[in-house]
Write an enzyme that holds these catalytic residues in place. Structure first.
Site, PDB file in Angstrom:
ATOM      1  N   ASP A   8     100.041  88.229  67.635  1.00  0.00           N
ATOM      2  CA  ASP A   8     100.659  86.714  68.262  1.00  0.00           C
ATOM      3  C   ASP A   8     100.141  86.409  69.577  1.00  0.00           C
ATOM      4  O   ASP A   8     100.537  87.564  70.497  1.00  0.00           O
ATOM      5  CB  ASP A   8     102.160  86.851  68.017  1.00  0.00           C
ATOM      6  N   ASP A 130     106.223  78.751  55.634  1.00  0.00           N
ATOM      7  CA  ASP A 130     107.132  79.318  56.388  1.00  0.00           C
ATOM      8  C   ASP A 130     108.365  78.901  55.766  1.00  0.00           C
ATOM      9  O   ASP A 130     108.471  77.548  55.878  1.00  0.00           O
ATOM     10  CB  ASP A 130     107.141  79.207  57.919  1.00  0.00           C
TER      11      ASP A 130
END
Length: 245
Positions: A8, A130
């Site tokens: 990330d 998500d």
């Protein structure tokens, strides 16, 4: 099933967030390319990159880092998400050597964009869904919609999407195990392969995913667990290979 290390990216560094909160981040490395090298040397067969700044800003911010990793490992499948909301951005990443682009927020708000992207870049598009309590979240998880994950996933079946990355927000970065029942249900409900994400803590969680016997689950993304040492990439991949012979 592939074990897919996550890198990330925030402000050029490799970080992990808890439950998607930018203000709750831990920096694991100032050199994401070196971090990619570590996972490649550890035997990973695919990498998951996320441009966190890009997810919030709606356009690539850490694209140079992504390109550097893709060029260093031209034979390694790499998937990138975060801020991918135009065909131009997809083209940029594909030309840089990225194998798959993950469309998240735009897929929820403009599902027809997914079909357009699949036509322009066949085999290159993954949809990132998500969710919180089964409902899709968008904009770096800042907004929770009234759209159900399974309903939206089915909509993309005819488009030629390569995979769905499913993340349970409540689990992400918490290392309390991923939402296996829902992940398996999603894999059973759609013809699109599913990649599980969020909450994996140790080898037991990988075993639990394998025990679900859901052939549609083709991968598991892991972040905090491999950075904090509760999961070893090579050991986890070896387990998957043994179980699925």
């Amino acid at each position: 099933m592939l074990i897919i290390p996550a890198i990330d990216l925030k402000d050029g560094a490799c970080v992990r967030l808890r439950q998607g909160r930018m203000e709750d981040s831990t920096v694991f490395s100032d050199d994401p390319v070196a971090m990619a090298a570590k996972w490649v040397e550890g035997g990973c067969r695919r990498l998951h990159l996320v441009d966190l700044n890009g997810a919030f800003e709606g356009q690539p911010v850490n694209g140079d880092v992504v390109t550097a990793i893709a060029r260093r490992y031209p034979n390694l499948p790499i998937q990138i998400g975060g801020g991918i909301r135009s065909l131009e951005t997809i083209e940029h990443y594909v030309k840089a050597g990225v194998s798959y682009v993950i469309i998240g927020t735009k897929a929820v708000k403009e599902p027809e964009f997914v079909a357009e992207a699949c036509r322009a870049f066949p085999g290159k598009v993954i949809v990132g869904l998500d969710a919180k309590d089964g409902f899709v979240a968008t904009d770096g998880w800042a907004e929770v919609s009234s759209v159900q994950v399974i309903d939206l996933a089915k909509r993309f079946e005819a488009d030629g999407v390569s995979a769905i990355v499913y993340t349970d927000i409540a689990k992400d970065g918490m290392m309390q195990g991923c939402n296996i029942p829902f992940t398996a249900a999603l894999a059973a409900a759609t013809r699109i392969p599913v990649i599980a994400s969020g909450g994996i803590h140790n080898l037991g969680d990988i075993q639990a995913l394998l025990n679900a016997k859901a052939p549609g689950i083709i991968g598991a993304i892991t972040g905090r667990a491999i950075y904090e040492g509760t999961l070893d990439v090579a050991e986890a991949q070896a387990l998957c290979d043994r179980e699925q012979r």
